[in-house]
Design a protein around this motif. Structure first.
Motif, PDB file in Angstrom:
ATOM      1  N   THR A 229       1.130  37.622  24.673  1.00 13.46           N
ATOM      2  CA  THR A 229       0.854  37.530  26.106  1.00 13.46           C
ATOM      3  C   THR A 229       0.156  38.778  26.638  1.00 13.46           C
ATOM      4  O   THR A 229      -0.388  38.759  27.737  1.00 13.46           O
TER       5      THR A 229
ATOM      6  N   HIS B 110       7.801  45.956  33.505  1.00 14.47           N
ATOM      7  CA  HIS B 110       8.293  44.747  34.165  1.00 14.47           C
ATOM      8  C   HIS B 110       9.797  44.586  33.997  1.00 14.47           C
ATOM      9  O   HIS B 110      10.455  43.930  34.801  1.00 14.47           O
TER      10      HIS B 110
ATOM     11  N   LEU C 184      13.510  43.307  36.238  1.00 14.44           N
ATOM     12  CA  LEU C 184      13.944  42.012  35.697  1.00 14.44           C
ATOM     13  C   LEU C 184      15.014  42.158  34.619  1.00 14.44           C
ATOM     14  O   LEU C 184      15.715  41.209  34.312  1.00 14.44           O
TER      15      LEU C 184
ATOM     16  N   PRO D  23      11.642  37.327  28.368  1.00 14.78           N
ATOM     17  CA  PRO D  23      11.742  36.307  27.321  1.00 14.78           C
ATOM     18  C   PRO D  23      10.862  36.588  26.114  1.00 14.78           C
ATOM     19  O   PRO D  23      10.935  35.880  25.125  1.00 14.78           O
ATOM     20  N   ASP D  24      10.016  37.614  26.216  1.00 13.99           N
ATOM     21  CA  ASP D  24       9.186  37.947  25.064  1.00 13.99           C
ATOM     22  C   ASP D  24       9.515  39.358  24.602  1.00 13.99           C
ATOM     23  O   ASP D  24      10.082  40.153  25.338  1.00 13.99           O
TER      24      ASP D  24
ATOM     25  N   ALA E  69      -0.493  41.919  35.817  1.00 13.41           N
ATOM     26  CA  ALA E  69      -0.489  40.523  36.262  1.00 13.41           C
ATOM     27  C   ALA E  69      -1.913  40.007  36.432  1.00 13.41           C
ATOM     28  O   ALA E  69      -2.209  38.844  36.135  1.00 13.41           O
TER      29      ALA E  69
ATOM     30  N   TYR F 203      -3.090  39.015  33.148  1.00 16.80           N
ATOM     31  CA  TYR F 203      -2.499  37.720  32.767  1.00 16.80           C
ATOM     32  C   TYR F 203      -3.289  36.574  33.390  1.00 16.80           C
ATOM     33  O   TYR F 203      -3.576  35.569  32.729  1.00 16.80           O
TER      34      TYR F 203
ATOM     35  N   LEU G  15      -5.294  33.540  31.588  1.00 11.95           N
ATOM     36  CA  LEU G  15      -5.071  32.118  31.871  1.00 11.95           C
ATOM     37  C   LEU G  15      -6.401  31.397  32.028  1.00 11.95           C
ATOM     38  O   LEU G  15      -6.585  30.288  31.528  1.00 11.95           O
TER      39      LEU G  15
ATOM     40  N   LEU H 182       6.890  40.796  40.037  1.00 14.16           N
ATOM     41  CA  LEU H 182       7.165  40.798  38.598  1.00 14.16           C
ATOM     42  C   LEU H 182       7.565  39.406  38.124  1.00 14.16           C
ATOM     43  O   LEU H 182       7.284  39.022  36.987  1.00 14.16           O
ATOM     44  N   ILE H 183       8.222  38.675  38.999  1.00 16.13           N
ATOM     45  CA  ILE H 183       8.565  37.291  38.639  1.00 16.13           C
ATOM     46  C   ILE H 183       7.289  36.453  38.564  1.00 16.13           C
ATOM     47  O   ILE H 183       7.127  35.636  37.658  1.00 16.13           O
TER      48      ILE H 183
ATOM     49  N   ALA I 293       4.498  37.535  37.608  1.00 18.38           N
ATOM     50  CA  ALA I 293       3.906  37.910  36.324  1.00 18.38           C
ATOM     51  C   ALA I 293       4.628  37.230  35.172  1.00 18.38           C
ATOM     52  O   ALA I 293       4.014  36.822  34.187  1.00 18.38           O
ATOM     53  N   SER I 294       5.923  37.091  35.310  1.00 23.32           N
ATOM     54  CA  SER I 294       6.702  36.428  34.264  1.00 23.32           C
ATOM     55  C   SER I 294       6.280  34.970  34.126  1.00 23.32           C
ATOM     56  O   SER I 294       6.194  34.426  33.018  1.00 23.32           O
TER      57      SER I 294
ATOM     58  N   TYR J 289       3.284  33.880  34.888  1.00 22.45           N
ATOM     59  CA  TYR J 289       1.969  33.912  34.239  1.00 22.45           C
ATOM     60  C   TYR J 289       2.124  33.972  32.731  1.00 22.45           C
ATOM     61  O   TYR J 289       1.429  33.256  31.996  1.00 22.45           O
ATOM     62  N   ARG J 290       3.005  34.842  32.257  1.00 20.88           N
ATOM     63  CA  ARG J 290       3.173  34.962  30.803  1.00 20.88           C
ATOM     64  C   ARG J 290       3.650  33.648  30.199  1.00 20.88           C
ATOM     65  O   ARG J 290       3.204  33.234  29.135  1.00 20.88           O
TER      66      ARG J 290
ATOM     67  N   TYR K  61      12.876  32.752  32.513  1.00 20.05           N
ATOM     68  CA  TYR K  61      11.683  33.447  32.961  1.00 20.05           C
ATOM     69  C   TYR K  61      11.484  33.372  34.477  1.00 20.05           C
ATOM     70  O   TYR K  61      10.744  34.174  35.049  1.00 20.05           O
TER      71      TYR K  61
END
Lengths: 252, 252
Positions: free
Chosen positions: A70, A82, A86, A90-91, A131, A134, A138, B128-129, B131-132, B134-135, B230
């Motif tokens: 990512t 990040h 948070l 998840p990665d 972001a 990212y 996309l 940041l969420i 961005a999460s 997006y990932r 996420y």
DNA sequence: CGGCGCATTGAGGGCGGTCAATTGGTGTGG
DNA sequence: CCACACCAATTGACCGCCCTCAATGCGCCG
């Protein structure tokens, strides 16, 4: 560490007081080997990591075994700022080469948010640039051909590495495998290889010996539909100030 | 406005003082029609926008005419808080339905970062969420089949809308076209249509009359390889506290 | 009723995937 | 110095997911 500080308030210099505050907030530096997990996925952490040397990526492995990268992170990048708010991502962050990493406890970041609003905004901004990248990816993954995607990635790396002084003329070291490129751009390894060959045949760029050489910057950007604004480097990349020269430091 | 405040410090309530500060920071509310550009691309702006009512997306149109949607925003979301530090974004925010939007001047946000560190962190966290998400979309676009992608999107919307009370049993209004879904998931319109049909035939979910109805939440999640973490909703989504019931408010 | 936007369906083709074998570079141990 | 292992890069053959083009259905509204 210095090159990190240069970039954070980019294109303005970071006030000395804030520089010192940041340097002090690094509690330790840690070394990783290529392939090591720098930060595990799905695990609460209470620190964030700055890449001082080496390349790493954030990645996710699906049940089928397929992998999606990512983000790539180069020297000077926080690879998991990040996680500050948070806590769990998840990665995972994985070293692609040997890496030297600075550890910043979240407690120190919290103190910064209380007493250093400007520095806080600069840190916030750096996550917003993540972001922005990212979102650009996309667009690449959703609507661009394999050729455009790879061309775009090579353009992006060129500017990002140029800012931290890691380019030489129109080439730079990109110490990742074609398999890594595939997993970032959502392609198969085989097709990535063929697309690299296409880029070479068209005289746009060559990826060989883990080095990218750009043969035709203009046409490479066109093929990628590359617009550098999303990186928010201002026009202060050395590339834009004096193409080819890398003598003058950007910010002291 | 209230439902926005509930979510910002989620799962904790936002202190009353900060609630007031935020409410006061909205300088005006503006109405948009479906199709209107809420925030133009590549244009410096000095305010950010909260969606109070309606659905919007961020999108980018390529030279070929193809479109990529990089994000959907539902009531309660800032649709361009990222512009606070970056000022200019390469994609535009477009209303998918009629929208009521709260305008927050960046100057007010700046004041918040100076005197309200906790609220600042909550605003930072909300980006940041983003961005999460997006990932996660990168994983979907890069490594998942059309079926998985759509299933994933329907799962995501279910939880995001549930938090703001916009679900009813196992269904919710999703006032977008199949063309919008295509441009978000990197698919063609035709294939999106066929994939919707597949989801229906498999008994997982139905998208019809701009409404999503989930027939089998478990299997839909499996098909999507959906992991809700996420979204950083904690386990406080009403869904997790009492499945089926929507009587108790999450946070006062 | 005609026009328009959206959904649906059919036919055909290509981009990129998968499987598989080969080459080449590098490091290690015999 | 060579044999061998190992990994990355490369190439070939085949195939399928998804795209494009195109036509039709359908509901809504002026």
């Amino acid at each position: 560490m210095q090159r990190f500080l240069e970039r954070l308030a980019w294109p303005d210099p970071l006030p000395e007081e804030e520089q010192n505050r940041l340097i002090k907030s690094v509690s330790q530096t840690v070394l990783f080997n290529a392939g090591d997990e720098i930060v595990p996925a799905e695990t609460p952490i209470d620190f964030s990591s700055i890449i001082l040397d080496g390349f790493c990526c954030r990645q996710r492995v699906l049940k089928t075994g397929s992998r999606q990268i990512t983000a790539f992170h180069v020297p000077g990048d926080f690879c998991d700022l990040h996680a500050y708010m948070l806590k769990t991502l998840p990665d995972s962050a994985v070293a692609l080469t040997a890496c030297r990493v600075g550890i910043v406890p979240h407690e120190r970041l919290r103190e910064i948010t209380i007493v250093q609003p400007h520095l806080t905004r600069m840190l916030w901004k750096s996550t917003l640039i993540d972001a922005s990248v990212y979102r650009q990816w996309l667009v690449c993954l959703g609507r661009q051909s394999a050729l455009s995607r790879l061309a775009h990635l090579f353009c992006e790396f060129y500017l990002r590495l140029d800012v931290v002084g890691l380019t030489k003329e129109m080439s730079y070291s990109l110490p990742v495998t074609q398999s890594d490129l595939s997993d970032a751009m959502g392609l198969s390894l085989v097709h990535t290889n063929r697309t690299c060959a296409q880029l070479r045949q068209k005289g746009l760029a060559t990826f060989a010996q883990r080095t990218v050489t750009i043969h035709d910057w203009e046409r490479l950007q066109e093929a990628a539909e590359f617009e550098s604004e999303y990186l928010h480097l201002g026009n202060h990349s050395r590339r834009w100030r004096s193409a080819g020269s890398n003598s003058e430091p950007a910010i002291t």
